[in-house]
Design a protein around this motif. Structure first.
Motif, short mmCIF file in Angstrom:
data_model
loop_
_atom_site.label_atom_id
_atom_site.label_comp_id
_atom_site.label_asym_id
_atom_site.label_seq_id
_atom_site.Cartn_x
_atom_site.Cartn_y
_atom_site.Cartn_z
N TYR A 20 0.92 -1.19 0.07
CA TYR A 20 -0.05 0.11 -0.03
C TYR A 20 0.82 1.39 -0.02
CZ TYR A 20 -3.86 -2.94 1.08
OH TYR A 20 -5.06 -3.69 1.00
N LEU A 21 0.29 2.34 -0.65
CA LEU A 21 1.00 3.50 -0.53
C LEU A 21 0.23 4.70 0.16
CD1 LEU A 21 1.91 3.60 -4.54
CD2 LEU A 21 3.40 3.08 -2.71
N ASP A 22 0.89 5.42 0.39
CA ASP A 22 0.15 6.85 1.08
C ASP A 22 -0.90 7.05 0.45
OD1 ASP A 22 1.98 6.93 3.23
OD2 ASP A 22 3.50 8.25 2.20
N GLY A 23 -2.02 7.69 0.98
CA GLY A 23 -3.32 7.72 0.51
C GLY A 23 -4.22 6.49 0.08
N GLY A 24 -3.62 5.01 0.66
CA GLY A 24 -4.53 4.21 0.32
C GLY A 24 -4.48 3.24 -0.85
N ARG A 25 -3.40 3.77 -1.77
CA ARG A 25 -3.45 3.21 -3.11
C ARG A 25 -2.85 1.68 -3.06
NH1 ARG A 25 -0.41 5.62 -7.59
NH2 ARG A 25 1.24 5.97 -5.90
N TYR A 26 -3.31 0.89 -3.76
CA TYR A 26 -2.75 -0.57 -3.75
C TYR A 26 -1.91 -0.82 -4.63
CZ TYR A 26 -3.29 -5.78 -3.92
OH TYR A 26 -2.94 -7.06 -3.78
N ALA A 27 -0.89 -1.71 -4.69
CA ALA A 27 -0.10 -2.07 -5.94
C ALA A 27 0.60 -3.28 -5.79
CB ALA A 27 0.97 -0.67 -6.21
N VAL A 28 1.26 -3.84 -6.72
CA VAL A 28 1.98 -5.00 -6.45
C VAL A 28 3.48 -4.60 -7.11
CG1 VAL A 28 2.14 -7.32 -7.76
CG2 VAL A 28 0.10 -6.41 -7.06
N ILE A 29 4.52 -5.10 -6.65
CA ILE A 29 5.81 -4.83 -6.85
C ILE A 29 6.24 -5.50 -8.23
CG2 ILE A 29 8.22 -4.94 -6.25
CD1 ILE A 29 7.43 -4.41 -3.37
N GLU A 30 6.65 -4.94 -9.14
CA GLU A 30 7.06 -5.59 -10.52
C GLU A 30 8.46 -5.82 -10.73
OE1 GLU A 30 4.99 -6.67 -13.08
OE2 GLU A 30 3.35 -6.32 -11.59
#
Length: 194
Positions: free
Chosen positions: A139-149
């Motif tokens: 998760y990033l600041d601001g609640g964004r969700y992502a996957v490490i590529e």
């Protein structure tokens, strides 16, 4: 390629009973394995019928009868799956676990990044102290969700991809927070409830 009389032995009396011919001088009806394979055939279990020799006898190829050749069997789904699995395994670095679009050099036994840095450069600490690496969910600041590529070998940075838009960007690992389940398919239900 010159014609050498010593390789013209159709009875095989000078070559242990195996009929021998010069390069490009074999009779019709005999083919090498490669010639049979080009026609979708295999020698099957037939014995070697003859041989051809060239380059002063240093090079040779066995010949098989065309009339006894059999059709090649197609590979089964299980065989193709095993080949694909083996191919993928050769593309994954055993040190850092990162998958590459090419084979890992067998001489090094690991990817170039791991070899040059003396060990795995596959994970960095996040803001909450957890270590994350390739394929982990964050998760990033601001609640964004992502996957490490991808993971940088030079700086503590990770390449993340937004699962919804597919956009990629490099961010500092310290700006990320590890997913509690570390599952790329994880959906934060707390954000959905808001």
């Amino acid at each position: 390629m010159g014609y050498l009389a010593r390789f013209d032995d159709p009875t095989g009396e000078r070559h242990g009973g195996l009929p021998t011919f010069n390069y490009r001088h074999a009779p019709k009806g005999l083919s090498t394995r490669r010639q049979l394979a080009a026609r979708g055939l295999t020698p099957g279990r037939q014995p070697i019928a003859a041989q051809i020799r060239w380059r002063c006898g240093r090079r040779f190829a066995y010949l098989y009868r065309d009339d006894l050749a059999q059709a090649k069997r197609p590979a089964t789904d299980a065989q193709l799956a095993a080949l694909l699995k083996a191919h993928v395994a050769q593309c994954i670095c055993p040190t850092c676990g990162r998958e590459y679009p090419h084979y890992i050099p067998r001489s090094l036994g690991e990817c170039l990044a791991c070899h040059e840095n003396g060990g795995p450069m596959s994970s960095y600490p996040t803001a909450d102290g957890e270590y994350v690496g390739y394929g982990d969910a964050v998760y990033l600041d601001g609640g964004r969700y992502a996957v490490i590529e991808d993971v940088s070998a030079d700086e503590p940075m990770v390449l993340i991809a937004d699962p919804e838009t597919g956009e990629q960007e490099w961010v500092w690992a310290a700006d990320c927070y590890a997913d509690p389940d570390n599952d790329p398919d994880y959906i934060n239900t707390a954000e959905e409830d808001q």
